[in-house]
Write a protein that holds these residues in place. Sequence first.
Motif, PDB file in Angstrom:
ATOM      1  N   VAL A 253       0.835  -1.201   0.000  1.00  9.66           N
ATOM      2  CA  VAL A 253       0.000   0.000   0.000  1.00  9.66           C
ATOM      3  C   VAL A 253       0.869   1.249   0.000  1.00  9.66           C
ATOM      4  O   VAL A 253       0.634   2.194  -0.768  1.00  9.66           O
ATOM      5  CB  VAL A 253      -0.941   0.010   1.225  1.00  9.66           C
ATOM      6  N   GLU A 254       1.890   1.266   0.833  1.00 11.67           N
ATOM      7  CA  GLU A 254       2.740   2.445   0.934  1.00 11.67           C
ATOM      8  C   GLU A 254       3.485   2.708  -0.370  1.00 11.67           C
ATOM      9  O   GLU A 254       3.729   3.868  -0.731  1.00 11.67           O
ATOM     10  CB  GLU A 254       3.756   2.284   2.080  1.00 11.67           C
ATOM     11  N   SER A 255       3.834   1.662  -1.084  1.00 10.33           N
ATOM     12  CA  SER A 255       4.519   1.863  -2.383  1.00 10.33           C
ATOM     13  C   SER A 255       3.611   2.636  -3.339  1.00 10.33           C
ATOM     14  O   SER A 255       4.075   3.525  -4.062  1.00 10.33           O
ATOM     15  CB  SER A 255       4.939   0.529  -2.982  1.00 10.33           C
ATOM     16  N   VAL A 256       2.330   2.293  -3.344  1.00  7.47           N
ATOM     17  CA  VAL A 256       1.394   3.020  -4.227  1.00  7.47           C
ATOM     18  C   VAL A 256       1.198   4.444  -3.755  1.00  7.47           C
ATOM     19  O   VAL A 256       1.247   5.393  -4.552  1.00  7.47           O
ATOM     20  CB  VAL A 256       0.035   2.285  -4.290  1.00  7.47           C
ATOM     21  N   LEU A 257       1.008   4.627  -2.451  1.00  5.71           N
ATOM     22  CA  LEU A 257       0.784   5.984  -1.936  1.00  5.71           C
ATOM     23  C   LEU A 257       2.000   6.865  -2.176  1.00  5.71           C
ATOM     24  O   LEU A 257       1.860   8.048  -2.551  1.00  5.71           O
ATOM     25  CB  LEU A 257       0.461   5.930  -0.439  1.00  5.71           C
ATOM     26  N   SER A 258       3.196   6.322  -2.008  1.00  2.00           N
ATOM     27  CA  SER A 258       4.413   7.104  -2.273  1.00  2.00           C
ATOM     28  C   SER A 258       4.518   7.461  -3.746  1.00  2.00           C
ATOM     29  O   SER A 258       4.950   8.562  -4.094  1.00  2.00           O
ATOM     30  CB  SER A 258       5.644   6.315  -1.819  1.00  2.00           C
ATOM     31  N   ALA A 259       4.124   6.535  -4.605  1.00  2.51           N
ATOM     32  CA  ALA A 259       4.121   6.828  -6.038  1.00  2.51           C
ATOM     33  C   ALA A 259       3.123   7.935  -6.376  1.00  2.51           C
ATOM     34  O   ALA A 259       3.435   8.866  -7.131  1.00  2.51           O
ATOM     35  CB  ALA A 259       3.783   5.558  -6.828  1.00  2.51           C
ATOM     36  N   LEU A 260       1.927   7.858  -5.780  1.00  2.52           N
ATOM     37  CA  LEU A 260       0.910   8.890  -6.042  1.00  2.52           C
ATOM     38  C   LEU A 260       1.332  10.238  -5.466  1.00  2.52           C
ATOM     39  O   LEU A 260       1.060  11.294  -6.077  1.00  2.52           O
ATOM     40  CB  LEU A 260      -0.425   8.452  -5.453  1.00  2.52           C
ATOM     41  N   ASP A 261       2.013  10.241  -4.346  1.00  5.78           N
ATOM     42  CA  ASP A 261       2.493  11.492  -3.771  1.00  5.78           C
ATOM     43  C   ASP A 261       3.546  12.147  -4.671  1.00  5.78           C
ATOM     44  O   ASP A 261       3.730  13.371  -4.633  1.00  5.78           O
ATOM     45  CB  ASP A 261       3.106  11.240  -2.389  1.00  5.78           C
ATOM     46  N   PHE A 262       4.237  11.334  -5.450  1.00  5.29           N
ATOM     47  CA  PHE A 262       5.278  11.860  -6.345  1.00  5.29           C
ATOM     48  C   PHE A 262       4.676  12.577  -7.544  1.00  5.29           C
ATOM     49  O   PHE A 262       5.331  13.458  -8.127  1.00  5.29           O
ATOM     50  CB  PHE A 262       6.176  10.725  -6.823  1.00  5.29           C
ATOM     51  N   LEU A 263       3.451  12.211  -7.919  1.00  3.88           N
ATOM     52  CA  LEU A 263       2.835  12.784  -9.120  1.00  3.88           C
ATOM     53  C   LEU A 263       2.694  14.309  -9.004  1.00  3.88           C
ATOM     54  O   LEU A 263       2.418  14.840  -7.944  1.00  3.88           O
ATOM     55  CB  LEU A 263       1.471  12.163  -9.357  1.00  3.88           C
TER      56      LEU A 263
END
Length: 263
Positions: A253-263
């Motif tokens: 889950v955190e991998s996805v959230l970190s990716a979305l935060d990078f956008l």
Amino acid sequence: LRDEYDVIEYGTLTYDGVSHKLYAARSKDWNNRPKVLVTGGVHGYETSGVHGALRLLQTKCKDYAERGLDILVAPCVSPWGYEHIQRWNYDAVDPNRSFKRNDPDACGSQEARALVNLVRNHGSDGWACHIDLHETTDTDESEFQPAKAARDGDVYEEGTIPDGFYLCGDEKNPRLEFQRAVIKGVSDVTHIAPADPDGTIIGSKVVADGVILYDYTALGLCGGVTDAPLTTTTEVYPDSAKATAEECNKAQVESVLSALDFL
């Protein structure tokens, strides 16, 4: 989930007369905003990818969609593999070596063909990000690699299993600043895999802390099914003495959230 997302039945796998329906969840009010794809369970036996994708939908996914993203989640790309605890599908095909972007007929598995059609149905271009959720397990070496060598008529050479989380980026579009951001976020949840003494992880050169690169397109990887400039494949190690199943799910889950935060 149906109250908060559009749940789509996007296909059916049929093996030996038994059908397995394929489902995805899409943020409501899909409206040509930046598009994000999250995939889990491409290798069915890598369960934290499936459970992590579902937990994402149950927790933070809707919040990010409301910030202006169109998010499509396919939590279990290979349900036959999930139910039978297998990496390959019924036909002894590795789904994660069978994808061809924008060309479902050229895909080498039912799983890949269905997912490529799903992506095409949501627009072949305009994707911003794709996170593909995987695991590296002890059975990769104890079962899968010997079976692969036997299937292909090769000599099995024992490899190593990294202890910790790592990412596999696309060598044709590595975007290391993006990979580092995901690693940084996940490091708050679980430990990052160190490189082997020769500077590699699973035989590939480490290009940043916890990051290796593969050619997504040449290998037919799921990570290459979109035109997204930001792509990564997660690898959690559930057999580590330092991690729990719950920790692995949280790391996905955190991998996805970190990716979305990078956008």
